[in-house]
Design an enzyme around this catalytic site. Structure first.
Site, PDB file in Angstrom:
ATOM      1  N   ASP A 157       5.649 103.656  38.346  1.00 52.72           N
ATOM      2  CA  ASP A 157       6.140 102.643  37.719  1.00 52.72           C
ATOM      3  C   ASP A 157       7.232 102.964  36.627  1.00 52.72           C
ATOM      4  O   ASP A 157       7.989 102.000  36.246  1.00 52.72           O
ATOM      5  CB  ASP A 157       4.766 102.318  36.815  1.00 52.72           C
ATOM      6  CG  ASP A 157       3.675 101.779  37.403  1.00 52.72           C
ATOM      7  OD1 ASP A 157       4.289 100.768  38.145  1.00 52.72           O
ATOM      8  OD2 ASP A 157       2.665 101.927  37.052  1.00 52.72           O
ATOM      9  N   LYS A 180      -5.597 101.718  37.953  1.00 48.88           N
ATOM     10  CA  LYS A 180      -4.650 102.846  37.740  1.00 48.88           C
ATOM     11  C   LYS A 180      -5.239 104.060  37.164  1.00 48.88           C
ATOM     12  O   LYS A 180      -4.795 105.292  37.213  1.00 48.88           O
ATOM     13  CB  LYS A 180      -3.481 102.374  37.072  1.00 48.88           C
ATOM     14  CG  LYS A 180      -2.616 101.624  37.819  1.00 48.88           C
ATOM     15  CD  LYS A 180      -1.363 100.853  36.766  1.00 48.88           C
ATOM     16  CE  LYS A 180      -0.569  99.907  37.770  1.00 48.88           C
ATOM     17  NZ  LYS A 180       0.679  99.723  37.120  1.00 48.88           N
TER      18      LYS A 180
END
Ligand code: ATR
Length: 276
Positions: free
Chosen positions: A109, A73
């Site tokens: 997220d 990420k």
């Protein structure tokens, strides 16, 4: 067989990746909307040292969308053409969209935590305790702050909580200062405590949870963590971690396909899989 030369590829990359539920979720969505001739979703194990080659591969192969999970990420951000302001502020990208050769990084997220809570309560001015100050906490804290919550990060290592709290302009406390949890509305576990195989552990002793709380555990294996079992026993609202997985995928689905995701069907397949 609906896949043809016109089918666009989407995928998830990570290391490890074999147990990812993303292919199941996205392909179920494609099938339900009847766009499984236009999109297919696969998974690839990508080593962190190959992430640059992977980004070049996304370009070269014209891959439409790439979901990034651990440990990619942060690293993937170096190789993107643009990063959306939200992903920039969170400091992590979990979604890459290939827009005609331009790679754009997003973060969905935070929606994974906000959406399941929004279904159950209004978030404005709610007091939230986020337990943990690691990678998972950043998007959670960002999302709740954006929704107008008053967030306090509780962490075993206070210094880490303070650093994250300073960056995101919220409060920080040590995990030993739980006495004021009674004044909070929402408790979120963003630590790894209670994850399989240590399924009897919990980050918060049961006596700190009461009826007025909404308790969400970011852990989805096991589905029912000790924390959530305790919350149910105390008659609090308990939200399972798979909902976070679902809603971050729903937002990705919409970025990749431009279609509204069939949430109920995706949720159903996820629950079936978790029970199986
Ligand atoms: P992730 O990226 O999944 O958030 P991480 O960055 O390793 O993983 O963070 C793990 C979080 O769980 C941290 O907040 C960690 O607390 P520390 O900062 O004190 O290490 C927390 N954590 C892990 N094991 C813990 C335990 N046994 N008790 C309390 N907190 C724990």
């Amino acid at each position: 067989m609906k896949i043809s030369a016109k089918t666009k590829i989407c995928m998830v990359i990570g290391d490890p990746i074999e147990h990812s539920l993303s292919p199941l979720l996205h392909n179920t969505g494609y099938q339900h909307l009847g766009i499984d001739d236009q999109f297919v979703y696969v998974a690839a194990n990508v080593k962190i040292e190959n992430i640059k080659a992977c980004a070049l591969g996304i370009h070269a192969l014209g891959i439409r969308g790439v979901s990034c999970t651990m440990p990619h990420k942060l690293e993937i951000m170096k190789y993107l053409d643009k990063i959306d302001p939200t992903a920039k502020e969170i400091g992590a990208v979990n979604t890459v969209v290939n827009d005609n050769g331009v790679l754009i990084g997003y973060n969905t997220d935070w929606l994974g935590v906000v959406e399941p809570l929004k279904i159950r309560t209004s978030l404005s001015n709610k007091k939230v305790a986020v337990i943990g100050a690691g990678g998972a906490s950043r998007a959670i804290v960002y999302g709740l702050r954006e929704m107008g919550c008053v967030v306090t990060i509780y962490n075993r290592t206070l210094q880490k909580a303070k650093l994250l709290a300073e960056e995101l302009c919220v409060k920080a406390k040590s995990l030993t200062e739980l006495d004021d949890l009674g004044n909070t509305d929402i408790i979120i576990n963003a630590t790894s405590v209670g994850m399989a195989p240590d399924i009897h552990q919990t980050p918060i002793p049961k006596q700190y949870i009461s009826k007025h709380h909404i308790v969400l555990d970011a852990i989805y294996n096991p589905g029912q963590t000790q924390l959530l079992k305790d919350a149910q026993e105390q008659k609090a609202v308990a939200i399972q971690g798979f909902e976070m997985l679902l809603y971050q995928a729903v937002a990705q689905f919409e970025l990749y396909t431009g279609h509204k995701a069939p949430i109920e069907e995706m949720k159903k397949v996820l629950i079936e899989h978790m029970e199986g």
